[in-house]
Design an enzyme around this catalytic site. Structure first.
Site, mmCIF file in Angstrom:
data_model
loop_
_atom_site.group_PDB
_atom_site.id
_atom_site.type_symbol
_atom_site.label_atom_id
_atom_site.label_comp_id
_atom_site.label_asym_id
_atom_site.label_seq_id
_atom_site.Cartn_x
_atom_site.Cartn_y
_atom_site.Cartn_z
ATOM 1 N N PHE A 1 17.529 -5.149 41.075
ATOM 2 C CA PHE A 1 18.569 -6.135 41.329
ATOM 3 C C PHE A 1 18.319 -6.971 42.583
ATOM 4 C CE2 PHE A 1 20.523 -2.745 38.866
ATOM 5 C CZ PHE A 1 21.169 -3.455 37.863
ATOM 6 N N GLY A 2 17.355 -6.607 43.400
ATOM 7 C CA GLY A 2 17.116 -7.337 44.636
ATOM 8 C C GLY A 2 16.185 -6.571 45.552
ATOM 9 N N GLY B 1 10.574 -2.982 49.979
ATOM 10 C CA GLY B 1 10.283 -2.936 48.548
ATOM 11 C C GLY B 1 11.217 -3.853 47.783
ATOM 12 N N ALA B 2 11.070 -3.809 46.471
ATOM 13 C CA ALA B 2 11.907 -4.627 45.594
ATOM 14 C C ALA B 2 12.462 -3.740 44.491
ATOM 15 C CB ALA B 2 11.108 -5.775 44.998
ATOM 16 N N ASP C 1 15.635 10.507 33.905
ATOM 17 C CA ASP C 1 14.458 9.796 34.405
ATOM 18 C C ASP C 1 13.842 10.556 35.572
ATOM 19 O OD1 ASP C 1 12.546 7.838 34.481
ATOM 20 O OD2 ASP C 1 13.739 6.414 35.632
#
Length: 659
Positions: free
Chosen positions: A309-310, A305-306, A423
């Site tokens: 931040f990276g 996944g993404a 969240d």
């Protein structure tokens, strides 16, 4: 013939054993499925020759044969015994061909009620709403003790139920109690073999002066003395600095203060059994309390996944014992500035302070080489929302409640530490291969103020509107109570198998609808008792919402008494529309279906004679299935939307307008 049931699991406590399973993957082309339970009691060897039919006084609720549901409770079982249960699926033609019926099997060892390992429980001190308890370590421990469970209740209101908490220490501080009230406590240990028996019960009162308050007074005296001395010293130093102008003293004082803050970050809390969250934003280097991993011990295998931040990868981490464990690895992409590095590592500094089976576990970080990495435990089933969407309608009610129980337990732990998530959503809950749910993604999280009703104003940024309490949206005030509101939305997501809250409504429509009193309707096939808990979490006044510890206790009771989950909300729609939302006025069936992304069913609705919004608003679940809406997730979306659409139709009729 049908295949064997799937996902057979068990839950056990001191008085009942529960079996639950999923329907077979192959029903044999028939819908008249029932289930039979067969039982054997086996000796220590576990071999077939060492087994015999279960004793006749073993009770099955509702019955062992001809079950139409997918769960059963078993009572009056023996302790320290091995039971093997066989579950078979039967339909109207089973047995006609003479073939062997496939079975799902599970073996249960009922040694959870061994002798108590907790003798005397002491009260160390008490305040108006807290009691500190401790107990000696058992002299002889047959198994390694994993943790302790403390069960307690108001002695005068025993029938109203109990609460519980856990600790790995030999002590605990129980908070949230009523002043001048006697509580009954008993403690049990949890080992690898399960729970032991409870200790004897002990009665302790809040707010009394006899047993332990002297310790409180001593602590207060020390604090007051230190405060007075510190204040006097501050005045002297200030005068000295003003007169001499020697700035070296200021620098030394700052360094000393920083050393103290670092010590606070590392050291154990002042009271045993409780841990307080420390905001990493107050430290020059928030990663100082996080374990640094030698990058040579990490093997990255693939990108999964993404992140913000990276990339996020899966891989293996070699432990000091040379054993490799699966991990997830968040990497910081190249070309970052120092602020991005600090923001990236902030989450690790938060998660590194937590130690709970329902909170994602941090393995460590890599900061001294590139790429900078955060390494956490690997959760095979990914995020809860996508996992549920991939397995739509595959789980039993007890399994779904078990998932909700895990999320609530993790949030109760965070709340007890004085921490707010901000969240909480199904996308930020991860699921392991054993269906254990763990709260993750602490990018928006902040510490709570030390206040009776802790809340604080945010500094700005995006708010996940569909999951956020109204006071947090309007005033940017967050608290554990606003996390409880978000938890109610997670409950709705779980019971609707990952449906998007408020469907295609815009964020502004969501805000206005909630302000006008609208709450999400009951998901299809959801027990009424769970929807009532959701509504309780969505109380407008945050002080009226339940605490997470109460939610955990309530769900625990449902799991122990699964028959309470059998009462479903009627599939017909409510007669009074007071709490339904004000949706945009649709002109046609096509527009309505377009709004909920179901336009592919337009022909079926029209062919079945449902040509006006008025006629659609009277549909029942049987009508929806009859016209060919076969996918469970699509049925849920249409059912929920019709409940909301009904208000629109009634409102239009009331004002004299008709389609």
């Amino acid at each position: 013939a049908p295949s064997a049931p799937r996902n057979l699991i068990f839950l056990i406590n001191e008085t009942a054993l529960f079996l639950t399973w999923s329907p077979p993957s192959d029903s044999g082309g028939r819908k008249d499925l029932t289930y039979n339970i067969m039982c054997q009691r086996c000796g220590a060897s576990g071999g077939e020759e060492d087994c015999e039919p279960c004793e006749t006084d073993l009770r099955f609720v509702p019955r062992p044969l001809g079950l139409t549901g997918t769960s059963v409770a078993i009572l009056d079982f023996a302790t320290h015994a091995n039971y093997t249960f066989h579950v078979e699926t039967v339909n109207g033609v089973s047995g006609l061909g003479g073939n062997t019926r496939p079975l799902a099997n599970i073996t249960v060892t009922t040694d959870q009620t061994g002798p108590s390992l907790v003798g005397v429980v002491r009260k160390d001190w008490a305040s108006d709403n807290s009691i500190a308890l401790s107990w000696p370590e058992a002299e002889q421990q047959p198994n390694v003790i994993l943790d302790y469970e403390i069960k307690y209740y108001d002695k005068e209101q025993e029938q109203s139920g109990y609460s519980s908490t856990r600790t790995k220490a030999l002590s605990v501080i129980v908070t949230g109690l009523k002043p001048s009230t006697v509580y009954v406590f008993h403690v049990r240990a949890r080992t690898a073999a399960g729970f032991t028996a409870y200790s004897d019960t002990f009665d302790f009162s809040t707010g009394d002066e006899d047993s332990g308050m002297a310790a409180d007074h001593g602590q207060v005296l020390v604090v007051v003395t230190a405060a007075v001395g510190g204040f006097s010293l501050l005045i002297i130093l200030t005068l000295f600095f003003l007169i001499t102008g020697r700035c070296q003293g200021i620098i030394k004082a700052q360094l000393k203060s920083e050393d103290k803050r670092r010590a606070d970050f590392h050291n154990a809390p002042p009271f045993p059994g409780i841990k307080t969250y420390v905001d990493p934003d107050t430290y020059e280097d928030p990663t100082q309390a996080v374990h640094e991993i030698d990058p040579s011990r990490i093997r990255i295998e693939r990108v999964i996944g993404a992140g913000e931040f990276g990339e996020v990868c899966s891989g293996r981490l070699r432990t000091p014992g040379q054993k490799e464990i699966p991990v997830a690895i968040k990497t910081l992409k190249g070309g970052y500035v120092e602020r991005q590095r600090r923001d990236f590592l902030r989450e690790a500094s938060i998660v590194g302070q937590f130690d709970n089976p329902n909170i994602i576990r941090l393995e460590g970080v890599v900061t001294k080489s590139r790429p900078v990495m955060i390494v956490v435990e690997y959760m095979r089933n990914g995020s809860l929302d996508s996992f549920l969407r991939q397995h739509d309608d595959h789980f039993t009610l007890v399994q779904l409640v078990g998932m909700l129980h895990g999320v609530a337990s993790g949030m109760a732990y965070l709340s007890d530490m004085g921490y707010v998530h901000r969240d909480l959503a199904a996308r930020n809950v991860l699921v392991d291969e054993g269906l254990v749910c763990k709260v993750s993604d602490f990018g928006l999280s902040r510490v709570l103020e030390d206040h009776t009703e802790p809340a604080y104003n945010t500094m700005g940024g995006k708010i996940p509107v569909r999951w956020t309490a109204p006071e947090a949206i309007t005033y940017r005030k967050f608290s554990s109570a606003s996390d409880v509101w978000s938890y109610g939305i997670v409950m709705w997501e779980v019971m609707s198998y990952g449906e998007r809250p408020y469907w295609e409504m815009s964020n502004q429509d969501v805000i206005l609808s909630i302000e006008e009193g609208y709450r999400l309707p009951v998901p299809m096939d959801c027990p009424g008792v769970l929807h009532q808990l959701m509504l309780h979490c969505w109380q407008k006044e945050r002080g009226q919402r339940p605490h997470f510890n109460s939610v955990v206790s309530f769900l625990d009771k449902l799991i122990r008494n699964p028959s309470s989950l059998l009462t479903l909300v009627d599939n017909s729609f409510p007669e009074s529309p007071e709490d339904m939302p004000g949706y945009p006025l649709f002109i046609s069936i096509g527009e309505w279906l377009d709004s909920i992304k179901m336009s592919q069913y337009k022909h079926q609705f029209l062919a079945a004679g449902f040509t006006t919004l008025d006629s659609v608003s009277t549909m029942r679940i049987e009508d929806i299935r009859r016209i060919g809406v076969s996918l469970i997730g699509h049925q849920r979306r249409i059912v929920s939307s019709i409940q909301s659409l009904r208000l629109q139709v009634l409102t239009v009729q009331h004002n004299g307008f008709h389609n």
